[in-house]
Design a protein around this motif. Structure first.
Motif, PDB file in Angstrom:
ATOM      1  N   GLU A 157       5.768  12.475  22.228  1.00 11.45           N
ATOM      2  CA  GLU A 157       5.068  12.580  21.224  1.00 11.45           C
ATOM      3  C   GLU A 157       5.223  13.621  20.247  1.00 11.45           C
ATOM      4  N   SER A 158       5.621  14.838  20.691  1.00 10.58           N
ATOM      5  CA  SER A 158       6.232  15.981  19.802  1.00 10.58           C
ATOM      6  C   SER A 158       7.452  15.618  19.320  1.00 10.58           C
ATOM      7  N   ASP A 218       0.922  20.319  21.481  1.00  6.21           N
ATOM      8  CA  ASP A 218       0.208  19.555  20.136  1.00  6.21           C
ATOM      9  C   ASP A 218       1.556  18.964  19.147  1.00  6.21           C
ATOM     10  N   PRO A 219       1.562  17.654  18.997  1.00  2.31           N
ATOM     11  CA  PRO A 219       2.631  17.200  18.475  1.00  2.31           C
ATOM     12  C   PRO A 219       2.703  17.709  16.821  1.00  2.31           C
ATOM     13  N   LYS A 220       1.422  18.057  16.488  1.00  2.00           N
ATOM     14  CA  LYS A 220       1.312  18.583  15.138  1.00  2.00           C
ATOM     15  C   LYS A 220       1.888  19.983  15.040  1.00  2.00           C
ATOM     16  N   GLU A 221       1.607  20.709  15.976  1.00  3.57           N
ATOM     17  CA  GLU A 221       1.944  22.166  15.964  1.00  3.57           C
ATOM     18  C   GLU A 221       3.545  22.171  16.297  1.00  3.57           C
ATOM     19  N   LEU A 243       5.737  19.711  15.262  1.00  4.44           N
ATOM     20  CA  LEU A 243       6.259  19.479  13.849  1.00  4.44           C
ATOM     21  C   LEU A 243       6.157  20.622  12.858  1.00  4.44           C
ATOM     22  N   ARG A 244       4.971  21.339  12.819  1.00  3.78           N
ATOM     23  CA  ARG A 244       5.018  22.561  12.185  1.00  3.78           C
ATOM     24  C   ARG A 244       6.247  23.649  12.455  1.00  3.78           C
ATOM     25  N   ALA A 267       9.858  13.099  10.676  1.00  7.64           N
ATOM     26  CA  ALA A 267       9.905  13.806   9.512  1.00  7.64           C
ATOM     27  C   ALA A 267      11.474  14.191   9.144  1.00  7.64           C
ATOM     28  N   ARG A 323       7.123  12.913  16.702  1.00  7.62           N
ATOM     29  CA  ARG A 323       6.597  13.418  15.329  1.00  7.62           C
ATOM     30  C   ARG A 323       7.852  14.417  14.578  1.00  7.62           C
ATOM     31  N   TYR A 352       5.492  23.668  20.859  1.00 12.37           N
ATOM     32  CA  TYR A 352       5.462  22.340  20.795  1.00 12.37           C
ATOM     33  C   TYR A 352       5.008  21.654  21.851  1.00 12.37           C
TER      34      TYR A 352
END
Length: 272
Positions: free
Chosen positions: A130-131, A100-103, A105-106, A138, A134, A97
């Motif tokens: 930011e992580s 990358d905030p996208k990582e 979230l995944r 969700a 994100r 985490y």
């Protein structure tokens, strides 16, 4: 002053805030497998943390860094199958985490979908803002973690008490307020001076759960294996051992070995 304890059939993130508002302390312990989680949940613990401390107590690593996301999902799934009452929080492991905030979230989605967990926990403040946002966007509940952050052990170089200096203490309070503002439902505060922990707990409306942070916070958390004495080489000031299972188990297993070798086990009543 003591407050009458309300019975909660199921603990949720809202329950914890209600407990803080009513002055009821929150109990939290780790668990990593079905059998132990069933005992912990049945004993009335409010929150079960599937901690990345499994890297230490279950796998024997020196730090929490080696444990993987897949391994955390395995442990969390085992715990979830045992729990009827407690809120289950799962640590996002190192590397899943931070960058990358996208990582992030995944990773959080995988934990929630594949284990059935109720929430996740991340270590850090503004650097992972930011992580956290994100994940919260969700609809996944997030518990923060400030003070000593074991995933950053090589940055700090030691597990000593954090935020003893004024600047770090001020930054910690700012991070706690930031975590509350963006939507975290609670914060673990690890190994900070008790006076500072009290200030943090009074500065935010969400629960502060301490480990080595004194008694003026909203709850306490310990690693189960430390608390019941299955580990015996770890002696921090904040740890109270309620059992000495290392001694009891060693003696019991030694007795079993002796009974097998002396043909005392099994006896006639233990045969078919």
């Amino acid at each position: 002053m003591s407050t009458a304890k309300k019975e909660y059939k199921r603990v949720t993130v809202k329950t914890l805030v209600e407990m803080k508002n009513h002055g009821e302390k929150i109990s939290m312990l780790t668990a990593y497998d079905y059998t132990m989680a069933k005992i912990v949940d049945g004993s009335g613990v409010d929150v079960i943390l599937v901690g990345d401390s499994a890297s230490n107590v279950m796998a024997g690593h020196e730090t929490t860094l080696p444990i993987t996301l897949d391994q955390m999902i395995y442990h969390a799934s085992s715990v979830i199958r045992a729990v009827n009452r407690a809120l289950v929080v799962v640590d996002l492991p190192f590397g899943s985490y931070q960058s990358d905030p996208k990582e992030a979230l995944r990773s959080a989605i995988r934990i929630m979908k594949e284990s059935g967990a109720h929430s996740v926990k991340l270590e850090g403040g503004r650097e992972i803002k930011e992580s956290i946002k994100r994940i919260l966007n969700a609809g996944i509940p997030v518990m923060g973690h400030l003070g000593l952050t074991p995933q950053s052990i090589y940055k700090f170089g030691t597990y000593t008490v954090r935020a003893k200096e004024e600047k770090e203490a001020i930054d910690l309070i700012k991070d706690a307020k930031m975590l509350e503002k963006i939507g975290c439902f609670a914060i673990v505060l690890e190994k900070v001076p008790a006076a500072l922990a009290k200030k943090v707990a009074e500065s935010v409306s969400i629960p502060i759960i301490g480990i080595g942070a004194g008694h003026d916070v909203d709850g306490q958390v310990l690693v189960l294996h430390d608390m019941i004495g299955m580990t015996h080489e770890f002696h921090p000031r904040f740890l109270r051992r309620y059992l000495n299972l290392y001694k009891d188990m060693t003696e019991a297993i030694s007795q079993y070995v002796n009974d097998v070798k002396s043909i005392d086990f099994p006896n006639h009543s233990e045969q078919y």
